[in-house]
Design a protein around this motif. Sequence first.
Motif, mmCIF file in Angstrom:
data_model
loop_
_atom_site.group_PDB
_atom_site.id
_atom_site.type_symbol
_atom_site.label_atom_id
_atom_site.label_comp_id
_atom_site.label_asym_id
_atom_site.label_seq_id
_atom_site.Cartn_x
_atom_site.Cartn_y
_atom_site.Cartn_z
ATOM 1 N N ASP A 219 0.833 -1.207 0.000
ATOM 2 C CA ASP A 219 0.000 0.000 0.000
ATOM 3 C C ASP A 219 0.870 1.260 0.000
ATOM 4 O O ASP A 219 0.574 2.235 -0.706
ATOM 5 N N ALA A 220 1.928 1.243 0.804
ATOM 6 C CA ALA A 220 2.808 2.418 0.895
ATOM 7 C C ALA A 220 3.621 2.601 -0.376
ATOM 8 O O ALA A 220 3.760 3.718 -0.889
ATOM 9 N N ALA A 221 4.154 1.505 -0.926
ATOM 10 C CA ALA A 221 5.027 1.592 -2.101
ATOM 11 C C ALA A 221 4.280 2.126 -3.324
ATOM 12 O O ALA A 221 4.858 2.862 -4.136
ATOM 13 N N PHE A 222 2.995 1.777 -3.450
ATOM 14 C CA PHE A 222 2.215 2.209 -4.611
ATOM 15 C C PHE A 222 1.285 3.376 -4.268
ATOM 16 O O PHE A 222 0.289 3.605 -4.951
ATOM 17 N N GLN B 175 12.198 -2.386 1.030
ATOM 18 C CA GLN B 175 11.610 -2.156 2.341
ATOM 19 C C GLN B 175 11.300 -3.471 3.048
ATOM 20 O O GLN B 175 11.540 -3.618 4.256
ATOM 21 N N VAL B 176 10.756 -4.426 2.311
ATOM 22 C CA VAL B 176 10.425 -5.731 2.905
ATOM 23 C C VAL B 176 11.693 -6.453 3.352
ATOM 24 O O VAL B 176 11.732 -7.074 4.416
ATOM 25 N N LYS B 177 12.743 -6.339 2.546
ATOM 26 C CA LYS B 177 14.014 -6.972 2.912
ATOM 27 C C LYS B 177 14.602 -6.314 4.158
ATOM 28 O O LYS B 177 15.082 -7.000 5.076
ATOM 29 N N THR B 178 14.561 -4.993 4.219
ATOM 30 C CA THR B 178 15.156 -4.258 5.335
ATOM 31 C C THR B 178 14.368 -4.430 6.623
ATOM 32 O O THR B 178 14.938 -4.704 7.692
ATOM 33 N N GLU B 179 13.047 -4.289 6.545
ATOM 34 C CA GLU B 179 12.236 -4.250 7.760
ATOM 35 C C GLU B 179 11.671 -5.604 8.173
ATOM 36 O O GLU B 179 11.428 -5.832 9.357
ATOM 37 N N LEU B 180 11.463 -6.499 7.204
ATOM 38 C CA LEU B 180 10.889 -7.808 7.532
ATOM 39 C C LEU B 180 11.872 -8.952 7.329
ATOM 40 O O LEU B 180 11.556 -10.106 7.635
ATOM 41 N N ASN B 181 13.047 -8.629 6.785
ATOM 42 C CA ASN B 181 14.070 -9.639 6.502
ATOM 43 C C ASN B 181 13.520 -10.748 5.612
ATOM 44 O O ASN B 181 13.801 -11.929 5.821
ATOM 45 N N ARG B 182 12.724 -10.361 4.623
ATOM 46 C CA ARG B 182 12.153 -11.312 3.661
ATOM 47 C C ARG B 182 12.599 -10.928 2.262
ATOM 48 O O ARG B 182 12.500 -9.756 1.875
ATOM 49 N N SER B 183 13.057 -11.907 1.515
ATOM 50 C CA SER B 183 13.471 -11.655 0.136
ATOM 51 C C SER B 183 12.323 -12.004 -0.809
ATOM 52 O O SER B 183 11.769 -13.106 -0.748
ATOM 53 N N LEU B 184 11.979 -11.052 -1.663
ATOM 54 C CA LEU B 184 10.899 -11.244 -2.628
ATOM 55 C C LEU B 184 11.419 -10.986 -4.036
ATOM 56 O O LEU B 184 12.358 -10.214 -4.236
ATOM 57 N N SER B 185 10.791 -11.627 -5.010
ATOM 58 C CA SER B 185 11.020 -11.318 -6.424
ATOM 59 C C SER B 185 9.686 -10.916 -7.037
ATOM 60 O O SER B 185 8.629 -11.199 -6.465
ATOM 61 N N ALA B 186 9.740 -10.261 -8.197
ATOM 62 C CA ALA B 186 8.499 -9.759 -8.784
ATOM 63 C C ALA B 186 8.544 -9.804 -10.301
ATOM 64 O O ALA B 186 9.590 -9.559 -10.910
ATOM 65 N N GLY B 187 7.398 -10.119 -10.899
ATOM 66 C CA GLY B 187 7.192 -9.981 -12.332
ATOM 67 C C GLY B 187 6.195 -8.864 -12.557
ATOM 68 O O GLY B 187 5.189 -8.771 -11.838
ATOM 69 N N ILE B 188 6.458 -8.005 -13.549
ATOM 70 C CA ILE B 188 5.617 -6.829 -13.772
ATOM 71 C C ILE B 188 5.017 -6.889 -15.181
ATOM 72 O O ILE B 188 5.744 -6.983 -16.172
ATOM 73 N N GLY B 189 3.688 -6.825 -15.262
ATOM 74 C CA GLY B 189 3.027 -6.769 -16.554
ATOM 75 C C GLY B 189 3.050 -5.360 -17.119
ATOM 76 O O GLY B 189 3.284 -4.387 -16.397
ATOM 77 N N ARG B 190 2.793 -5.256 -18.409
ATOM 78 C CA ARG B 190 2.778 -3.937 -19.035
ATOM 79 C C ARG B 190 1.535 -3.151 -18.629
ATOM 80 O O ARG B 190 0.540 -3.723 -18.206
ATOM 81 N N VAL B 191 1.617 -1.842 -18.774
ATOM 82 C CA VAL B 191 0.475 -0.975 -18.486
ATOM 83 C C VAL B 191 -0.578 -1.186 -19.565
ATOM 84 O O VAL B 191 -0.279 -1.136 -20.764
ATOM 85 N N ARG B 192 -1.796 -1.445 -19.140
ATOM 86 C CA ARG B 192 -2.897 -1.745 -20.066
ATOM 87 C C ARG B 192 -4.094 -0.862 -19.737
ATOM 88 O O ARG B 192 -4.169 -0.249 -18.664
ATOM 89 N N SER B 193 -5.077 -0.857 -20.638
ATOM 90 C CA SER B 193 -6.305 -0.103 -20.402
ATOM 91 C C SER B 193 -7.499 -1.029 -20.578
ATOM 92 O O SER B 193 -7.412 -2.072 -21.223
ATOM 93 N N GLY B 194 -8.638 -0.639 -19.988
ATOM 94 C CA GLY B 194 -9.865 -1.415 -20.125
ATOM 95 C C GLY B 194 -9.857 -2.655 -19.251
ATOM 96 O O GLY B 194 -8.819 -3.108 -18.756
ATOM 97 N N ALA B 195 -11.061 -3.222 -19.061
ATOM 98 C CA ALA B 195 -11.208 -4.400 -18.199
ATOM 99 C C ALA B 195 -10.366 -5.571 -18.700
ATOM 100 O O ALA B 195 -9.750 -6.286 -17.907
ATOM 101 N N GLU B 196 -10.331 -5.772 -20.021
ATOM 102 C CA GLU B 196 -9.552 -6.897 -20.560
ATOM 103 C C GLU B 196 -8.061 -6.719 -20.322
ATOM 104 O O GLU B 196 -7.297 -7.684 -20.292
ATOM 105 N N GLY B 197 -7.641 -5.459 -20.143
ATOM 106 C CA GLY B 197 -6.221 -5.206 -19.900
ATOM 107 C C GLY B 197 -5.726 -5.764 -18.578
ATOM 108 O O GLY B 197 -4.532 -6.033 -18.427
ATOM 109 N N ILE B 198 -6.634 -5.947 -17.604
ATOM 110 C CA ILE B 198 -6.233 -6.511 -16.321
ATOM 111 C C ILE B 198 -5.692 -7.922 -16.513
ATOM 112 O O ILE B 198 -4.607 -8.263 -16.039
ATOM 113 N N GLY B 199 -6.465 -8.743 -17.226
ATOM 114 C CA GLY B 199 -6.026 -10.119 -17.467
ATOM 115 C C GLY B 199 -4.755 -10.181 -18.294
ATOM 116 O O GLY B 199 -3.868 -11.000 -18.033
#
Length: 413
Positions: free
Chosen positions: A205-208, A249-273
């Motif tokens: 919530d804070a990051a975004f 932040q998660v690594k520093t404060e929670l000592n948890r390592s996370l990885s992430a995949g990011i989709g492209r920016v889309r528009s419209g309801a179909e863009g979510i999927g």
Amino acid sequence: MRLVLVDDEKGIVAGLRKLIHRHLPECEVVDSAYNGVDGFRLIERHRPDMVITDIRMPQADGLEMIGKAMEAGIPSQFILLSGYADFEYARAAMQMGVRFYLNKPVEEEELQECVNRVMDTIREDRAKRQEVDELKRTVRSRDQAETLRIILAKGGEREGLAEELLRPDGLSPEDCRFACVLIEADGEGEVLRETVLQPIFRHIDAAFGAFRRVYRLRYSNDRIAALVAHDGSIDEKDLLLAVRRLLEQVKTELNRSLSAGIGRVRSGAEGIGESFEEAREALSLKASGEQGDIRPFSGLHPYPKKRDPIAEIKEYVAAHCREPLSLADLSARFFLSPIYLSQLFKQKTGETYMSYLARVRIDKAKQLLEKTDWKVYEICRQVGYSDTQYFTRLFEKQTGWKPSEYRRRHTEG
């Protein structure tokens, strides 16, 4: 606590100010008036926590002023200044919900005791409202998570669901840009338990926070899905920076390592999927054992692969057949309802999930019988069964031989 004083005797107002300043440091007199009409204007302007008011005043008495404040929905607590001759007024005030009184002339100890009781009441009311608000937020968050769960499972096809998700926040699919982020806990067999999941949600919530809204939910035991919605353009560089900030932040404060995949920016309801499929594919390209990796979809492939949940489930079952793999376990991991998953599996494969799982486990057991000298009970546990007798019966039912007979025939052959 913020107070307004209302009394037609200026000497009483001045005396109350001094007493409050001297004996009640938690309180601040923000304004004062000398009749009910001006008193209501001040209450409407300041919306104070507390009002100390006389009953009999020119232009409008204390009861009229309190009634107007209540009609306006102003949640101030009222303390009435009353004398013995004001009994009928006091009884009318009680019927209106006023519970606190000070007798004239006002004594220091009586003032302190009464104001402290009012402050306790205000704190209790605030705590109850906060509890109710928190409950409403929790229910709303769960409802939104379930809606998002269905949108992602259906590929974002249903515009009505997207509207249902966005409407409470004053957004519409037509006016929004979307980007999906799929976040994974690093480490083999890592599970995001509730104790760490909620702090990660707060970091998301804070990051975004620069975007209009972010919706997030547990996607599987080790993954979180996040949908960023914004009623304007989304710069992919800003999105990438937000994800990087989140992981740090998660690594520093929670000592948890996370990885992430990011989709492209889309528009419209179909863009979510579409964006979600891109995030899934981007994350799937993470190298084994790599930690803290961020993979944007942009530039990886021209088109995302269409999700095939049954193929994914088969692949997962083959790799984890020694683990508990009930239909409920898989439905939670792959974001599908148990009933839908059961029907889809039968439709796509021609067999039930449980018969498929048994076949995979027995095939694995056959390989172990052929290639190892492990005891039957050891192989039983290696393929996900705890009851050796049950395993032996199942093996014989599927192959026609007991495990020991199968090994002997294979060795002799």
